[in-house]
Write an enzyme that holds these catalytic residues in place. Structure first.
Site, mmCIF file in Angstrom:
data_model
loop_
_atom_site.group_PDB
_atom_site.id
_atom_site.type_symbol
_atom_site.label_atom_id
_atom_site.label_comp_id
_atom_site.label_asym_id
_atom_site.label_seq_id
_atom_site.Cartn_x
_atom_site.Cartn_y
_atom_site.Cartn_z
ATOM 1 N N ASP A 46 31.639 -8.674 47.910
ATOM 2 C CA ASP A 46 32.167 -9.126 46.728
ATOM 3 C C ASP A 46 31.298 -10.776 46.394
ATOM 4 O O ASP A 46 31.976 -11.374 45.707
ATOM 5 C CB ASP A 46 33.621 -9.450 46.867
ATOM 6 C CG ASP A 46 33.943 -10.323 48.041
ATOM 7 O OD1 ASP A 46 33.012 -10.706 48.840
ATOM 8 O OD2 ASP A 46 35.152 -10.885 48.037
ATOM 9 N N HIS A 252 1.261 -12.493 50.225
ATOM 10 C CA HIS A 252 2.736 -12.602 49.879
ATOM 11 C C HIS A 252 3.619 -13.009 50.804
ATOM 12 O O HIS A 252 4.709 -12.513 51.211
ATOM 13 C CB HIS A 252 3.277 -11.605 48.991
ATOM 14 C CG HIS A 252 2.712 -11.461 47.489
ATOM 15 N ND1 HIS A 252 2.887 -10.267 46.998
ATOM 16 C CD2 HIS A 252 2.157 -12.318 46.917
ATOM 17 C CE1 HIS A 252 2.123 -10.434 45.518
ATOM 18 N NE2 HIS A 252 1.682 -11.729 45.621
ATOM 19 N N ASP A 269 2.378 -21.796 48.413
ATOM 20 C CA ASP A 269 2.496 -21.162 47.125
ATOM 21 C C ASP A 269 3.985 -21.211 46.781
ATOM 22 O O ASP A 269 4.673 -20.345 47.024
ATOM 23 C CB ASP A 269 1.848 -19.801 47.033
ATOM 24 C CG ASP A 269 1.609 -19.251 45.533
ATOM 25 O OD1 ASP A 269 2.454 -19.877 44.633
ATOM 26 O OD2 ASP A 269 1.046 -18.266 45.342
ATOM 27 N N ASP A 280 3.870 -22.810 38.681
ATOM 28 C CA ASP A 280 3.147 -21.929 39.975
ATOM 29 C C ASP A 280 2.062 -22.962 40.452
ATOM 30 O O ASP A 280 1.116 -23.075 39.656
ATOM 31 C CB ASP A 280 2.713 -20.705 39.278
ATOM 32 C CG ASP A 280 2.391 -19.517 40.335
ATOM 33 O OD1 ASP A 280 2.705 -19.857 41.572
ATOM 34 O OD2 ASP A 280 2.001 -18.606 39.885
ATOM 35 N N HIS A 363 -7.511 -10.553 44.928
ATOM 36 C CA HIS A 363 -6.740 -10.557 43.682
ATOM 37 C C HIS A 363 -7.442 -11.355 42.434
ATOM 38 O O HIS A 363 -8.502 -11.743 42.563
ATOM 39 C CB HIS A 363 -5.508 -11.411 44.006
ATOM 40 C CG HIS A 363 -5.742 -12.826 44.339
ATOM 41 N ND1 HIS A 363 -5.891 -13.828 43.603
ATOM 42 C CD2 HIS A 363 -5.674 -13.361 45.689
ATOM 43 C CE1 HIS A 363 -6.142 -14.972 44.188
ATOM 44 N NE2 HIS A 363 -5.927 -14.729 45.533
ATOM 45 N N HIS A 367 -2.830 -15.049 35.893
ATOM 46 C CA HIS A 367 -1.996 -14.324 35.305
ATOM 47 C C HIS A 367 -1.231 -15.209 34.061
ATOM 48 O O HIS A 367 -1.365 -16.602 34.203
ATOM 49 C CB HIS A 367 -1.022 -13.809 36.237
ATOM 50 C CG HIS A 367 -0.125 -14.877 37.299
ATOM 51 N ND1 HIS A 367 0.675 -15.725 36.665
ATOM 52 C CD2 HIS A 367 -0.603 -15.189 38.370
ATOM 53 C CE1 HIS A 367 1.141 -16.539 37.595
ATOM 54 N NE2 HIS A 367 0.472 -15.822 38.491
ATOM 55 N N HIS A 374 5.158 -14.142 36.351
ATOM 56 C CA HIS A 374 4.124 -13.191 35.817
ATOM 57 C C HIS A 374 4.548 -12.910 34.641
ATOM 58 O O HIS A 374 5.279 -12.023 34.413
ATOM 59 C CB HIS A 374 3.986 -12.147 37.080
ATOM 60 C CG HIS A 374 3.207 -12.478 38.097
ATOM 61 N ND1 HIS A 374 3.214 -11.635 39.001
ATOM 62 C CD2 HIS A 374 2.697 -13.779 38.790
ATOM 63 C CE1 HIS A 374 2.641 -12.155 39.966
ATOM 64 N NE2 HIS A 374 2.340 -13.570 39.863
ATOM 65 N N GLU A 406 -6.219 -19.578 39.928
ATOM 66 C CA GLU A 406 -5.959 -19.487 41.464
ATOM 67 C C GLU A 406 -6.790 -18.701 42.130
ATOM 68 O O GLU A 406 -6.649 -17.754 42.854
ATOM 69 C CB GLU A 406 -4.613 -18.960 41.681
ATOM 70 C CG GLU A 406 -4.236 -17.565 40.905
ATOM 71 C CD GLU A 406 -2.788 -17.067 41.110
ATOM 72 O OE1 GLU A 406 -2.501 -16.941 42.387
ATOM 73 O OE2 GLU A 406 -2.063 -16.837 40.215
ATOM 74 N N TYR A 410 -9.638 -15.310 51.941
ATOM 75 C CA TYR A 410 -8.707 -14.888 53.039
ATOM 76 C C TYR A 410 -9.621 -14.161 54.155
ATOM 77 O O TYR A 410 -10.121 -12.946 53.704
ATOM 78 C CB TYR A 410 -7.569 -13.900 52.479
ATOM 79 C CG TYR A 410 -7.036 -14.498 51.410
ATOM 80 C CD1 TYR A 410 -6.138 -15.645 51.323
ATOM 81 C CD2 TYR A 410 -7.754 -13.953 49.991
ATOM 82 C CE1 TYR A 410 -5.597 -15.748 50.101
ATOM 83 C CE2 TYR A 410 -7.094 -14.730 49.046
ATOM 84 C CZ TYR A 410 -5.876 -15.649 49.148
ATOM 85 O OH TYR A 410 -5.368 -16.213 47.763
ATOM 86 N N ARG A 427 -6.061 -20.801 49.134
ATOM 87 C CA ARG A 427 -5.910 -20.885 47.665
ATOM 88 C C ARG A 427 -5.633 -21.947 47.240
ATOM 89 O O ARG A 427 -4.871 -22.733 47.658
ATOM 90 C CB ARG A 427 -4.858 -19.730 47.521
ATOM 91 C CG ARG A 427 -4.593 -19.133 46.064
ATOM 92 C CD ARG A 427 -3.908 -18.126 45.859
ATOM 93 N NE ARG A 427 -2.215 -18.080 46.244
ATOM 94 C CZ ARG A 427 -2.031 -17.420 47.503
ATOM 95 N NH1 ARG A 427 -2.639 -16.592 48.062
ATOM 96 N NH2 ARG A 427 -0.784 -17.599 47.736
ATOM 97 N N GLU A 429 -4.281 -23.176 43.408
ATOM 98 C CA GLU A 429 -3.782 -22.661 41.946
ATOM 99 C C GLU A 429 -3.174 -23.999 41.381
ATOM 100 O O GLU A 429 -2.285 -24.740 41.833
ATOM 101 C CB GLU A 429 -2.622 -21.576 42.371
ATOM 102 C CG GLU A 429 -1.941 -21.225 41.141
ATOM 103 C CD GLU A 429 -0.826 -20.014 41.303
ATOM 104 O OE1 GLU A 429 -0.315 -19.424 40.686
ATOM 105 O OE2 GLU A 429 -0.239 -19.962 42.479
#
Length: 466
Positions: A46, A252, A269, A280, A363, A367, A374, A406, A410, A427, A429
């Protein structure tokens, strides 16, 4: 549920957006548009997940309560309401448990709508509104539950056909129209996105300041979440990525319980959502406060790639242009470091042509950004000639479009990669708004230059006496 802030309630902004939709529907022959908000979702037993409105619905209303539907009637007769809201009725008992509700009358007045009804009346009122209208516009086939409700309302109208009442003869997808509207931000949106970027930058600076070898990923995540809420953001814009060491090579990776070791890089990130708009940011910094020579070498390559993409972000170029600019710099860096085998690829053009970089940069460079991290909007042009492969051209950037920039690298441990680069993930960004002559970066209150990052961390340690 708390009452929305004054910033959230900008009646003219939402009214003007609704008028734009109504004008577009009238130009297309009229009809009725339906825009529902998001349903509440049960987390377990609940307990519900924290409620978050539907972005399309919020874009046109500013209304954040669940169980609501916006109706835009582009075929309304003179004097009849064109912008109609269905929402929860006032209920003193439920408000004792759940908090303030506007109710139909309060919502109509607060959000500048023409009319409002209790949501419990929707099954009787909506068929009346749909009767005799030429077309129905909504997000087709995105929700089986809502599709079923629409069929029920249309069936109710069709049941009256013998008395001369006609149901809409056509159904059209409303999302392309709304996507194109949302893709170009107005001043109200950019102001909120700038504020969200400021809060997110404060959070990243705090994470850098408290970081030290021995800290766990979830401790850094806690510092981020604390800063978001302390400065008024309602929630994270997405699940925070806090990755120490080799975990940074997982794109991710969710913040876990790994311990940051001396010599590790930390990739964060993470960013907040403020009044319905996302930011972002990604930064990569050394747990100890100082990059190793190999880390600094790769970091500077990624930063140069980002700068090349920033320089390429301006009106009149395609969405793909910043990506291609970044790829060229990254490919050259991979060639120069020997991460890409120089015996197989002699020039940067060879690396790009064979996509040898994609093993280490898998990648794209950005975006769309807005209400959703996104955000909506086609990346390729609609209704234009396609190329020989049947692919339409990339979308052209225009002022007030918002996007991320970004690039990253890697480098997983592998026999064919120099060992000094193993398990380094980087990275960088930032959030950009296209301006008439280039772009504005909203998120540079947190440094990107390696020397500046090291200085921030060094000063924080000195201030803490460690």
């Amino acid at each position: 549920m708390n009452q929305p802030t004054e910033l959230t309630i900008a009646i003219d902004v939402y009214r003007q957006r609704r008028e734009r939709v109504l004008a577009a529907l009238q130009a297309a022959g009229g009809g009725v548009a339906l825009v529902p908000t998001a349903p509440e979702a049960i987390r377990n037993r609940d307990a519900d997940y924290p409620y978050r409105h539907d972005s399309y619905f919020y874009y046109l209303t500013g209304f954040t309560e669940p169980e609501a539907l916006l109706v835009l009637d582009a075929s309304a007769a003179a004097g009849e309401p064109r912008a109609i809201l269905f929402c929860r009725a006032k209920n003193v008992e439920r408000e004792t448990w759940e908090g303030f509700r506007f109710g139909p009358d309060g919502a109509r007045d607060a959000f500048g709508l023409d009319a409002a009804f209790p949501v419990d009346d929707i099954d009787s009122e909506l068929p009346r509104i749909l009767a005799g209208k030429p077309a129905l516009h909504y997000a087709l086939s995105t929700s089986a539950e809502f599709d079923g409700k629409v069929r029920g309302w249309l069936d109710t109208v069709r049941a009256r056909e013998r008395s001369g009442v006609m149901a809409p003869a056509a159904s059209h997808d409303l999302t392309p129209l709304l996507d194109d509207m949302r893709l170009v931000k107005d001043a109200h949106e950019i102001a909120i996105m700038r504020a969200a970027a400021h809060i997110s930058a404060l959070a990243h600076r705090r994470a850098m300041a408290v970081c030290r070898p021995g800290i766990r990923e979830y401790e850094l995540e806690a510092e981020l979440l604390y800063t978001f809420r302390k400065h008024g953001a309602q929630s994270p814009a997405y699940g925070s990525i806090v990755a120490a060491g080799a975990n940074a090579c997982v794109l991710h990776y969710p913040a876990g319980n790994a311990v940051a070791k001396d010599g590790d890089l930390i990739l964060i990130d993470a960013a907040c959502e403020l009044d319905g708009y996302a930011s972002d940011i990604t930064r990569t910094f050394p747990a100890s406060g100082r990059y190793t020579p190999a880390q600094r070498e790769l970091y500077d390559i990624v930063l140069a790639a980002q700068q090349a993409a920033v320089d390429a972000t301006r009106p009149g170029v395609t969405f793909d242009a910043p990506h291609q600019a970044a790829v060229r710099v990254l490919a050259q860096g991979l060639l120069d470091t020997g991460i890409v085998d120089r015996t197989k690829f002699s020039t940067v053009d060879d690396v790009i042509a064979e996509r040898a970089y994609a093993r280490f940069y898998m990648h794209r460079t950005g975006h769309w950004l807005g209400m959703d991290v996104h955000d909506v909007g086609d990346y390729r042009e609609r209704g234009v000639p396609v190329d020989a492969d049947g692919v339409p051209p990339w979308r052209t950037l225009k002022p007030s479009m918002a996007l991320t920039i970004e690039p990253g690298l890697y480098i997983r441990a592998a026999d064919d990669v120099p060992e000094r680069y193993w398990d380094i993930g980087i990275r960088i960004e930032d959030d950009a708004v296209v301006t008439p002559d280039g772009c504005e970066l909203l998120t540079r209150e947190v440094p990107v230059d390696a020397d500046e990052i090291e200085a921030l961390m060094r000063d924080a340690k000195a201030a803490a006496g460690s």
